[in-house]
Motif scaffolding. Structure first.
Motif, PDB file in Angstrom:
ATOM      1  N   ILE A  18       0.835  -1.219   0.000  1.00  0.00           N
ATOM      2  CA  ILE A  18       0.000   0.000   0.000  1.00  0.00           C
ATOM      3  C   ILE A  18       0.861   1.258   0.000  1.00  0.00           C
ATOM      4  O   ILE A  18       1.828   1.366   0.756  1.00  0.00           O
ATOM      5  CB  ILE A  18      -0.935  -0.026   1.227  1.00  0.00           C
ATOM      6  N   ASP A  19       0.465   2.225  -0.853  1.00  0.00           N
ATOM      7  CA  ASP A  19       1.209   3.493  -0.933  1.00  0.00           C
ATOM      8  C   ASP A  19       0.646   4.546   0.007  1.00  0.00           C
ATOM      9  O   ASP A  19       1.367   5.437   0.449  1.00  0.00           O
ATOM     10  CB  ASP A  19       1.118   4.046  -2.364  1.00  0.00           C
ATOM     11  N   LEU A  20      -0.673   4.477   0.221  1.00  0.00           N
ATOM     12  CA  LEU A  20      -1.322   5.562   0.977  1.00  0.00           C
ATOM     13  C   LEU A  20      -2.553   5.030   1.702  1.00  0.00           C
ATOM     14  O   LEU A  20      -3.334   4.275   1.115  1.00  0.00           O
ATOM     15  CB  LEU A  20      -1.734   6.667  -0.019  1.00  0.00           C
ATOM     16  N   VAL A  21      -2.712   5.436   2.959  1.00  0.00           N
ATOM     17  CA  VAL A  21      -3.958   5.154   3.686  1.00  0.00           C
ATOM     18  C   VAL A  21      -4.636   6.485   3.968  1.00  0.00           C
ATOM     19  O   VAL A  21      -3.990   7.432   4.441  1.00  0.00           O
ATOM     20  CB  VAL A  21      -3.664   4.426   5.029  1.00  0.00           C
ATOM     21  N   VAL A  22      -5.927   6.564   3.632  1.00  0.00           N
ATOM     22  CA  VAL A  22      -6.744   7.720   4.041  1.00  0.00           C
ATOM     23  C   VAL A  22      -7.937   7.117   4.747  1.00  0.00           C
ATOM     24  O   VAL A  22      -8.703   6.360   4.141  1.00  0.00           O
ATOM     25  CB  VAL A  22      -7.216   8.553   2.827  1.00  0.00           C
ATOM     26  N   THR A  23      -8.089   7.399   6.044  1.00  0.00           N
ATOM     27  CA  THR A  23      -9.168   6.724   6.752  1.00  0.00           C
ATOM     28  C   THR A  23      -9.774   7.562   7.868  1.00  0.00           C
ATOM     29  O   THR A  23      -9.122   8.431   8.450  1.00  0.00           O
ATOM     30  CB  THR A  23      -8.700   5.344   7.288  1.00  0.00           C
ATOM     31  N   ASP A  24     -11.015   7.235   8.134  1.00  0.00           N
ATOM     32  CA  ASP A  24     -11.849   7.984   9.069  1.00  0.00           C
ATOM     33  C   ASP A  24     -12.448   6.919  10.023  1.00  0.00           C
ATOM     34  O   ASP A  24     -13.573   6.488   9.815  1.00  0.00           O
ATOM     35  CB  ASP A  24     -12.919   8.660   8.175  1.00  0.00           C
ATOM     36  N   PRO A  25     -11.655   6.478  10.994  1.00  0.00           N
ATOM     37  CA  PRO A  25     -12.094   5.334  11.814  1.00  0.00           C
ATOM     38  C   PRO A  25     -13.095   5.752  12.883  1.00  0.00           C
ATOM     39  O   PRO A  25     -13.276   6.947  13.126  1.00  0.00           O
ATOM     40  CB  PRO A  25     -10.774   4.909  12.477  1.00  0.00           C
ATOM     41  N   PRO A  26     -13.716   4.770  13.536  1.00  0.00           N
ATOM     42  CA  PRO A  26     -14.514   5.132  14.720  1.00  0.00           C
ATOM     43  C   PRO A  26     -13.566   5.687  15.769  1.00  0.00           C
ATOM     44  O   PRO A  26     -12.511   5.100  15.996  1.00  0.00           O
ATOM     45  CB  PRO A  26     -15.098   3.792  15.185  1.00  0.00           C
ATOM     46  N   PHE A  27     -13.893   6.847  16.381  1.00  0.00           N
ATOM     47  CA  PHE A  27     -12.923   7.376  17.353  1.00  0.00           C
ATOM     48  C   PHE A  27     -13.524   7.860  18.669  1.00  0.00           C
ATOM     49  O   PHE A  27     -13.075   8.835  19.264  1.00  0.00           O
ATOM     50  CB  PHE A  27     -11.955   8.392  16.739  1.00  0.00           C
ATOM     51  N   TYR A  28     -14.529   7.158  19.150  1.00  0.00           N
ATOM     52  CA  TYR A  28     -14.976   7.295  20.544  1.00  0.00           C
ATOM     53  C   TYR A  28     -15.438   8.705  20.896  1.00  0.00           C
ATOM     54  O   TYR A  28     -15.194   9.200  21.974  1.00  0.00           O
ATOM     55  CB  TYR A  28     -13.823   6.886  21.473  1.00  0.00           C
ATOM     56  N   ILE A  29     -16.100   9.368  19.918  1.00  0.00           N
ATOM     57  CA  ILE A  29     -16.664  10.660  20.317  1.00  0.00           C
ATOM     58  C   ILE A  29     -18.167  10.669  20.165  1.00  0.00           C
ATOM     59  O   ILE A  29     -18.844  11.492  20.752  1.00  0.00           O
ATOM     60  CB  ILE A  29     -16.100  11.875  19.540  1.00  0.00           C
ATOM     61  N   MET A  30     -18.687   9.720  19.363  1.00  0.00           N
ATOM     62  CA  MET A  30     -20.124   9.774  19.087  1.00  0.00           C
ATOM     63  C   MET A  30     -20.877   8.913  20.097  1.00  0.00           C
ATOM     64  O   MET A  30     -21.644   8.038  19.741  1.00  0.00           O
ATOM     65  CB  MET A  30     -20.397   9.311  17.668  1.00  0.00           C
ATOM     66  N   THR A  31     -20.612   9.151  21.372  1.00  0.00           N
ATOM     67  CA  THR A  31     -21.194   8.283  22.390  1.00  0.00           C
ATOM     68  C   THR A  31     -22.368   8.939  23.108  1.00  0.00           C
ATOM     69  O   THR A  31     -22.984   8.343  23.966  1.00  0.00           O
ATOM     70  CB  THR A  31     -20.118   7.912  23.429  1.00  0.00           C
ATOM     71  N   LYS A  32     -22.656  10.202  22.760  1.00  0.00           N
ATOM     72  CA  LYS A  32     -23.761  10.900  23.447  1.00  0.00           C
ATOM     73  C   LYS A  32     -25.083  10.613  22.741  1.00  0.00           C
ATOM     74  O   LYS A  32     -25.104  10.132  21.612  1.00  0.00           O
ATOM     75  CB  LYS A  32     -23.500  12.410  23.392  1.00  0.00           C
ATOM     76  N   SER A  33     -26.196  10.985  23.406  1.00  0.00           N
ATOM     77  CA  SER A  33     -27.481  10.776  22.730  1.00  0.00           C
ATOM     78  C   SER A  33     -27.698  11.853  21.668  1.00  0.00           C
ATOM     79  O   SER A  33     -27.187  12.969  21.786  1.00  0.00           O
ATOM     80  CB  SER A  33     -28.649  10.857  23.700  1.00  0.00           C
ATOM     81  N   ASN A  34     -28.491  11.509  20.662  1.00  0.00           N
ATOM     82  CA  ASN A  34     -28.828  12.485  19.620  1.00  0.00           C
ATOM     83  C   ASN A  34     -29.690  13.597  20.227  1.00  0.00           C
ATOM     84  O   ASN A  34     -30.411  13.365  21.184  1.00  0.00           O
ATOM     85  CB  ASN A  34     -29.604  11.804  18.503  1.00  0.00           C
ATOM     86  N   ILE A  35     -29.609  14.807  19.625  1.00  0.00           N
ATOM     87  CA  ILE A  35     -30.465  15.891  20.112  1.00  0.00           C
ATOM     88  C   ILE A  35     -31.699  15.931  19.215  1.00  0.00           C
ATOM     89  O   ILE A  35     -31.572  16.036  17.983  1.00  0.00           O
ATOM     90  CB  ILE A  35     -29.730  17.247  20.065  1.00  0.00           C
ATOM     91  N   LYS A  36     -32.874  15.825  19.840  1.00  0.00           N
ATOM     92  CA  LYS A  36     -34.107  15.735  19.052  1.00  0.00           C
ATOM     93  C   LYS A  36     -34.834  17.086  19.038  1.00  0.00           C
ATOM     94  O   LYS A  36     -34.853  17.780  20.042  1.00  0.00           O
ATOM     95  CB  LYS A  36     -35.029  14.668  19.652  1.00  0.00           C
TER      96      LYS A  36
END
Ligand SMILES: C[S@@+](CC[C@H](N)C(=O)[O-])C[C@H]1O[C@@H](n2cnc3c(N)ncnc32)[C@H](O)[C@@H]1O
Length: 249
Positions: free
Chosen positions: A27-45
């Motif tokens: 592989i020459d290049l990795v571009v990635t957007d992993p899960p990173f433990y910030i979306m743990t709050k409830s959605n705002i309705k």
């Protein structure tokens, strides 16, 4: 599993299981957007507007240690798959970026800098109780001396400004919700323009790019446009299928 590296492909499955099967130093290049433990709050309705999504099922970690262990595992798996001269861009939460730098240094990557993605149309702060969340960080690290296409002084600021991904580029879930409304398919689909910049700067035509957390396949799509090969991996069947359809169009 056999890999045809000269292809633009998206694989369905767990990156931690698929990555070890990729040939070493391919592989020459990795571009990635992993899960990173910030979306743990409830959605705002809200009654009169779309909910603000703060929760994504793929950001599933129970503890900070579990999240660090996961991050360590996928970076360790990727390290041997990268060529001696290669680059990696990782989207990450600001609060954990120093953890990420330490992990990547442990596996021999060299820190090259942090880019800031400024979202010019962030979700409003309805309660006016803090700053809008209008930036995301991207860690840039390398092995050896990979390609670096300097686009000119004015275009090489470490700040990239684009709106968050919007229609018509933004994919819509074709299954309506319980109220019959059609919502966005993926909570964090990245704009192609943003990904295009990273791939243009850090690779040449016909090189091999990998995104182990492909989501809707944005990195694959941009690679197709820019004539790079790409291996995307996505664990969620619905996102995988949407990415495959998008790539076929
Ligand atoms: C932040 S999103 C990526 C969104 C992507 N950049 C886009 O433009 O659509 C992270 C993705 O990683 C996937 N994912 C989470 N854990 C995974 C794993 N172990 N293996 C493969 N994919 C995984 C999730 O389902 C999610 O779609």
């Amino acid at each position: 599993m056999t890999f045809d590296l000269q292809k633009n492909q998206i694989l369905l499955g767990n990156a931690l299981e698929i990555l070890p099967k990729i040939p070493n130093k391919s592989i020459d290049l990795v571009v990635t957007d992993p899960p990173f433990y910030i979306m743990t709050k409830s959605n705002i309705k809200f009654k009169h507007r779309a909910d603000i999504i703060q929760n994504a099922h793929f950001d599933h970690f129970q503890t900070y240690d579990e999240f660090l262990e996961f991050t360590d595992s996928w970076i360790k798996s990727l390290e041997s798959k990268l060529k001696d001269n290669s680059s990696m861009y990782i989207f990450f939460g600001a609060q954990y970026i120093s953890d990420l730098i330490r992990i990547t240094e442990k596996y021999g990557f060299r820190y090259k800098g942090i880019l800031v993605w400024h979202k010019t149309n962030p979700a409003p702060k309805i309660r006016k109780s803090g700053y809008l969340s209008s930036t995301e960080l991207i860690l840039f690290i390398v092995k050896g001396n990979p390609p670096f296409n300097f686009l000119g002084q004015k275009k090489m600021h470490n700040l990239i400004e684009t709106p968050i991904c919007q229609r018509p580029e933004r994919l819509i879930d074709l299954q309506p919700d319980s109220k019959g409304k059609y919502k966005t398919l993926h909570p964090t689909q990245k704009p192609e323009k943003l990904i295009e910049k990273l791939i243009t700067v850090s690779s040449h035509q016909n090189q091999i790019v990998c995104d182990p957390f492909a989501g809707t396949g944005t990195v694959n799509i941009v690679c197709k446009k820019l004539e790079r090969y790409c291996i995307g991996i996505e664990i969620n069947k619905k996102f995988y299928q949407a990415a495959i359809n998008r790539l076929r169009q």
